[in-house]
Scaffold this active site. Structure first.
Site, mmCIF file in Angstrom:
data_model
loop_
_atom_site.group_PDB
_atom_site.id
_atom_site.type_symbol
_atom_site.label_atom_id
_atom_site.label_comp_id
_atom_site.label_asym_id
_atom_site.label_seq_id
_atom_site.Cartn_x
_atom_site.Cartn_y
_atom_site.Cartn_z
ATOM 1 N N LEU A 22 0.857 -1.186 0.000
ATOM 2 C CA LEU A 22 0.000 0.000 0.000
ATOM 3 C C LEU A 22 0.891 1.233 0.000
ATOM 4 O O LEU A 22 1.813 1.332 0.809
ATOM 5 C CB LEU A 22 -0.897 0.035 1.243
ATOM 6 C CG LEU A 22 -1.900 -1.110 1.434
ATOM 7 C CD1 LEU A 22 -2.466 -1.074 2.845
ATOM 8 C CD2 LEU A 22 -3.015 -0.994 0.397
ATOM 9 N N HIS A 23 0.611 2.169 -0.899
ATOM 10 C CA HIS A 23 1.389 3.401 -0.870
ATOM 11 C C HIS A 23 0.681 4.596 -1.485
ATOM 12 O O HIS A 23 1.132 5.727 -1.342
ATOM 13 C CB HIS A 23 2.719 3.199 -1.607
ATOM 14 C CG HIS A 23 2.587 3.204 -3.100
ATOM 15 N ND1 HIS A 23 2.128 2.122 -3.813
ATOM 16 C CD2 HIS A 23 2.853 4.174 -4.013
ATOM 17 C CE1 HIS A 23 2.114 2.416 -5.093
ATOM 18 N NE2 HIS A 23 2.548 3.654 -5.252
ATOM 19 N N ARG A 24 -0.435 4.397 -2.160
ATOM 20 C CA ARG A 24 -1.067 5.515 -2.861
ATOM 21 C C ARG A 24 -1.780 6.445 -1.885
ATOM 22 O O ARG A 24 -2.385 5.994 -0.905
ATOM 23 C CB ARG A 24 -2.048 5.009 -3.922
ATOM 24 C CG ARG A 24 -1.333 4.394 -5.104
ATOM 25 C CD ARG A 24 -2.253 4.166 -6.277
ATOM 26 N NE ARG A 24 -1.502 3.597 -7.394
ATOM 27 C CZ ARG A 24 -0.908 4.314 -8.339
ATOM 28 N NH1 ARG A 24 -0.985 5.634 -8.311
ATOM 29 N NH2 ARG A 24 -0.247 3.725 -9.308
ATOM 30 N N ARG B 135 6.111 6.099 2.898
ATOM 31 C CA ARG B 135 4.907 6.921 3.062
ATOM 32 C C ARG B 135 3.875 6.213 3.932
ATOM 33 O O ARG B 135 3.230 6.818 4.792
ATOM 34 C CB ARG B 135 4.293 7.239 1.695
ATOM 35 C CG ARG B 135 2.975 8.039 1.799
ATOM 36 C CD ARG B 135 2.242 8.067 0.476
ATOM 37 N NE ARG B 135 2.980 8.827 -0.513
ATOM 38 C CZ ARG B 135 2.999 8.549 -1.803
ATOM 39 N NH1 ARG B 135 2.345 7.485 -2.250
ATOM 40 N NH2 ARG B 135 3.675 9.287 -2.645
ATOM 41 N N ASP C 260 -2.208 -1.592 -4.139
ATOM 42 C CA ASP C 260 -2.700 -0.438 -4.888
ATOM 43 C C ASP C 260 -1.669 0.010 -5.924
ATOM 44 O O ASP C 260 -1.782 1.086 -6.504
ATOM 45 C CB ASP C 260 -3.058 0.720 -3.951
ATOM 46 C CG ASP C 260 -1.906 1.176 -3.068
ATOM 47 O OD1 ASP C 260 -0.752 0.792 -3.332
ATOM 48 O OD2 ASP C 260 -2.164 1.928 -2.107
#
Length: 374
Positions: free
Chosen positions: A205-207, A238, A279
């Site tokens: 997950l990073h968006r 992030r 994502d």
């Protein structure tokens, strides 16, 4: 610095992975320009080493960690100065990152032709920063290397001239095949994490749509933690920062968070997992080469080919994600059914197709050689 070279703008891990083959095939004609958008060594330095790329010819400073507007502004200013002082034959940008948008704009301002690799992807989601970057690059580009016929059709509908568009396939195919470990090495990777093949999930997950919304991020982590199978979660910087900022560290208790991994390790984990949850745009492509099912946790996707081909399923957190997880994990043939399906992103010749197009258009000696031979 030679005047008849091709500047290749890199700034993130996916750009290194997807343009490494292009850089290598360009040989001495490639000038690597590193923006520093990704600054974590686990996301950058390790990938330069893995793909045997030379050190960047120029590295920007003051970019890492800045807000999007300041980041793009600083990159455009520095890159414009560089391209004006050292004019390249063309500038290659890849995908939809801030680095790609800045590289295209700076090249255009400096009067250098722009080559857009992975051109024509569209999510039609105006809230996505990446969609804005893609649409900014399109009218600036002189050569559009579209990975699929669908991407090419988007460009033609937007008024791009047909002779500026070439369908090349996606370089992720050859990058994945090149980096994928063999069975013995892959087994060692899984053993190192205490994992058994097909008995764990791999999630990334990073968006911003997921990490910048504490309720949404907490919901995703909670749904993954509730599964019976282990969930390995390489944490993007992030995402880790968001978890700490929102006080969600407790949600990691039911997961197996690990630091960012190099591409080869990631592919070993992905190739052996029961299910991917991500994502990431790149994972939507890689899953079609690895033949593993993927749940895409996003509002929209610019890669519908993976969904149409049956490799990926697009869902939102909550009921949709819960249903998708239960259905895929309950299906004993969810992996076997993908084994014979071809990747919609090509057979692994994209880098060669892209370099051929670049050489014939922008490198004078190569163009003259082709004309003499014809």
């Amino acid at each position: 610095m030679p005047s008849a070279d091709i500047a290749v703008v890199l700034g993130t891990r996916p750009e290194i992975v997807k343009l490494a083959g292009v850089v290598r095939l360009l040989e001495d004609s490639a000038r690597i320009v590193w923006t520093g958008q990704h600054w974590d060594p686990g996301l950058t330095t390790a990938f330069f080493r893995q793909y045997a790329l030379p050190d960047p010819h120029i590295t920007l400073s003051g970019v890492a960690g800045e807000a999007r507007g300041r980041q793009i502004g600083r990159m455009v200013s520095a890159l414009s100065d560089h391209f004006t002082k050292h004019p390249p034959a063309a500038v290659v940008v890849q995908g939809d990152t801030n680095s790609a948008a800045a590289g295209a704009l700076a090249a255009h301002c400096a009067g250098a032709p722009v080559v857009h690799v992975e051109a024509g992807l569209r999510s039609f989601d105006p809230d996505m920063p990446e969609e804005a970057n893609r649409r900014l690059i399109a009218p600036l580009a002189d050569l559009h290397c579209a990975p699929t016929a669908t991407a090419a059709a988007h460009l033609l509908r937007e008024g791009i001239e047909a002779d500026q568009v070439v369908v090349t396939g996606n370089t992720v195919v050859e990058a994945t095949l090149e980096s994928l470990p063999g069975p013995t090495e892959a087994r060692r990777v899984l053993d190192g994490y205490g994992l058994r093949p097909d008995r764990y999930l791999l999630a990334t997950l990073h968006r911003p749509e997921n990490t910048d919304d504490p309720a949404r991020l907490g919901r995703i982590l909670g749904q993954l933690a509730a599964l019976e199978l282990p969930v390995v979660l390489p944490l993007h910087p992030r995402t880790r920062a968001a978890i700490e900022r929102y006080g969600l560290s407790g949600a990691l208790a039911g997961l197996r968070p690990v630091p960012p991994v190099d591409h080869r390790t990631f592919l070993a984990l992905a190739a052996g997992c029961r299910l991917l949850v991500s994502d990431s745009g790149g994972v939507q492509e890689e899953c079609t080469v690895l033949k593993r099912p993927l749940i895409v946790v996003r509002n929209s996707t610019e890669r519908p080919e993976a969904v149409r081909a049956g490799f990926a399923r697009l869902v939102r957190p909550g009921a949709q994600l819960d249903l998708a997880l239960r259905e895929v994990l309950a299906d004993p043939d969810s992996i076997g059914s993908l084994a014979g399906r071809p990747s919609p992103y090509g057979s692994g010749t994209a880098s060669a197709e892209i370099v051929s197009a670049i050489r014939s258009r922008y490198l004078v000696e190569d163009r003259a050689r082709l004309l003499c031979a014809s």
